[in-house]
Scaffold this motif. Sequence first.
Motif, short mmCIF file in Angstrom:
data_model
loop_
_atom_site.label_atom_id
_atom_site.label_comp_id
_atom_site.label_asym_id
_atom_site.label_seq_id
_atom_site.Cartn_x
_atom_site.Cartn_y
_atom_site.Cartn_z
N ARG A 189 0.84 -1.18 0.02
CA ARG A 189 -0.01 0.04 -0.07
C ARG A 189 0.87 1.33 0.02
O ARG A 189 0.56 2.27 -0.78
CB ARG A 189 -0.87 0.10 1.09
CG ARG A 189 -1.90 1.39 1.25
CD ARG A 189 -2.97 1.09 2.21
NE ARG A 189 -2.23 1.15 3.55
CZ ARG A 189 -2.40 0.28 4.40
NH1 ARG A 189 -2.71 -1.04 4.26
NH2 ARG A 189 -1.36 0.51 5.56
N PRO A 249 -3.91 -3.90 -2.01
CA PRO A 249 -3.49 -2.90 -2.59
C PRO A 249 -2.74 -2.90 -4.10
O PRO A 249 -2.21 -1.84 -4.57
CB PRO A 249 -2.50 -2.29 -1.49
CG PRO A 249 -2.22 -3.38 -0.56
CD PRO A 249 -3.41 -4.29 -0.76
N SER A 284 -8.17 2.23 -5.73
CA SER A 284 -8.17 2.00 -4.48
C SER A 284 -9.52 1.69 -4.08
O SER A 284 -9.69 0.84 -3.05
CB SER A 284 -8.32 3.48 -3.75
OG SER A 284 -9.05 4.45 -4.07
N HIS A 313 -9.21 -2.30 -3.30
CA HIS A 313 -7.88 -2.60 -2.28
C HIS A 313 -8.31 -3.57 -1.24
O HIS A 313 -7.50 -4.16 -0.54
CB HIS A 313 -7.35 -1.26 -1.49
CG HIS A 313 -6.50 -0.63 -2.51
ND1 HIS A 313 -5.63 0.58 -2.12
CD2 HIS A 313 -6.16 -0.84 -3.86
CE1 HIS A 313 -5.00 0.79 -3.13
NE2 HIS A 313 -5.35 0.11 -4.28
#
Length: 454
Positions: free
Chosen positions: A14, A144, A149, A152
């Motif tokens: 991430r 991620p 996003s 994720h």
Amino acid sequence: MPDRDGSSAFTRTRDAWERFAAGDEVPADVPLSIALSWLRCRDHHRLDPLAPVQAPVRDDVVYRREHASVFTMLGAVAAGIAGRHDGCVAAVTDGDGRVLASWAARGSGECAPAPGSVWAEARAGTNGAGTALAHPRAVCVRGPEHWSSALHDHSCVSTAVCDPVLGTAVAALTVSTRGHCLPVRPDDLLLATGPALRVLCDAAARSSAVLAGAFVDLDRRERRPLLALDGGGRVVAANSAARRRSLLPRSDGGRALGRAVAPALIRASGGDTWSGTVLVGAAGDTGGAGGTGGAGGADPLVFRLRPVPGDAGPVGFLAVADGAGAGTDDVLPVPAPTPAGDAPDRVAAVGRGGRLHLLACDDVRHALADGHDVWLVTDVGVLRAAHRGIDRLARELEPAGFLRVHRGHLVNAARIRSVHRGPDGMTVATDRAGAERIPVSRRAVPAVRAALGL
């Protein structure tokens, strides 16, 4: 967003995603396939990682008949996975990333993707189906590692099934779940899709046999240059007259004929009586024709393309040199060698420790093949190309001025410093000392001489 399993690996991923989305030059701490996908999403597709996933629905597609059994077999596999593993969604997509069907297992808590929704990487960013289809392979995208996003908190694994003749992806099988724990591995999907791939391979073998039989039958009666081209535009057979005219698979004339196969397949779909002509070496043929005309001032060769019928349309074409001209046949255009667009300005390579490097094309002197691996000789040392296969690298770098001088060698024409003639033929060197000896095949000599103005 906190990692649900507290994994430090996902925390690093991430963080890498955040740095790269913010403008870092090279993604770090992620697998190579994910790093390359992120590069495509940001620099080529121009996708906003914070925007909602765009998966438009399209249902206006007609599929080739020979692919129907592949879709059916993959559907049975997907339904079986959803029935055996709780909490997952299994889906089958076509070669463009369009969802054909999907199954949501018990306890998945997920809505299956809508039939017809497109999950191609260019639309939805890094994801299982889209990334597996972008460069056909088996991929695993966790949390991620997705470009968007919005994805994720999902993970997915996918594998693509490719047409063995065309080399393009026909379909993909994808299993996704919320969280980071996947019920199947990439190897499991590869095994499960094996029977579908065998269906395509068997169909390709039958088509090859039909094409070879038609070539042999006509070659007994034909003294003019004759070539057989498969559905992918590759020259798979040539008679002695064609070889004398240097009409071989890697010659400019052979490539020009191959590029005409795509429009020929479309026009020949109306019936087996269709035939068309291709002018090799004409002024409008941007691919040139090597020694067959055009550059040397000779008249262009006129080839008549005859479709070889199969069970589901033409399996290929026989190309016969016709001195009488095009006549009333359909005159086919010869598409440009590469899609319209700017030349690439960077090459992805892998260094020690798996670190990804983005090199300017000018910094690459030449490339040489070692099996499927390709090694780049650059101003910063010898690095392995991120993508496998020198054929693919040659297609990508041709607009940047790279020449395929030999079956296993690719040279940046702007970096050639010396040319040597010897008893074994021509060699070139890209180092100033002239110590290199990069072999140049006889067929590539005219292209090298033209590029260097010799």
